[in-house]
Design a protein around this motif. Structure first.
Motif: not given
Length: 225
Positions: A3, A26-30, A32-33, A105, A157, A159, A177
């Protein structure tokens, strides 16, 4: 590729189109990433700015010629059959990626920025700090660059962060987070805000936070300065 390696490759623009699209999903769902990617992009921009005079210097003609010769040696030649096979693999990859696509997300990457979407965007736009909802709004304020900004916490979320109004969208300036407090005394986003969010508000705020009347006035003009 790990990653971390994919993150670096994405920031450097070295991912293939299909891999880049998968990484952006993946960024849209995470969040933090996505926040880490945004940080790396800001650092890259600062480095590029610092070394811009050197990068703008012309490359010696001899070096260009040598590189061209080296790149031409053994260069593969693709025929129709090879291109057709590659296209078929690409179609399969796209379909497989769509099937495995995670639910988006609260934040999505657009033009290199983390932009609020869905319920988070709706809450930031319409909800006052005193009102309850799935997203809790904390402090609303004007930043040093004159934009309206709001701190938020989304239990669903996990978040928290600070987002500022830019044109017709909310751009996250800080995200972290966050786990809701189990205390029954929990009332507002401000009372349970993570230290990172409080520090961001303190660093960005210009003047005093908006009171209830100022919040309503800002909402009435769509949070435009």
């Amino acid at each position: 590729m790990s990653r971390e390696e994919r993150l670096v490759a994405y920031v450097d623009g070295e991912l293939e189109a299909a891999d880049r699209a998968a990484f952006e999903r993946e960024m849209s769902a995470d969040p933090a990433l996505a926040a880490e990617v945004a940080l790396q992009q800001r650092l890259g921009a600062r480095i590029a700015e610092a070394y811009a005079p050197v990068l703008d210097e012309p490359v010696p003609a001899g070096l260009v010629a040598a590189a061209s010769v080296a790149n031409d040696r053994g260069r593969p030649r693709f025929g129709i059959a090879q291109w057709a096979a590659m296209a078929a693999c690409l179609v399969v990859g796209v379909l497989a990626g769509r099937a495995a696509m995670p639910q988006p997300g609260p934040l999505v990457v657009r033009d290199g920025a983390l932009v609020a979407r869905g319920g988070l965007a709706q809450a930031l736009t319409t909800q006052l700090a005193a009102e309850s909802g799935p997203v809790k709004l904390g402090v609303s304020f004007r930043s040093g660059d004159g934009r309206y900004c709001r701190s938020f916490q989304s239990a669903a979320d996990r978040l928290a962060g600070v987002a500022c109004r830019e044109a017709d969208r909310w751009v996250a300036r800080t995200t972290t987070a966050w786990t809701p407090s189990a205390s029954p005394d929990y009332r507002t986003a401000g009372s349970d805000a993570p230290p990172e969010v409080l520090a961001a508000v303190d660093a960005m705020i210009a003047g005093e936070p908006l009171d209830a009347a100022a919040e309503r006035a800002a909402r009435a003009k769509a949070w435009r300065p």
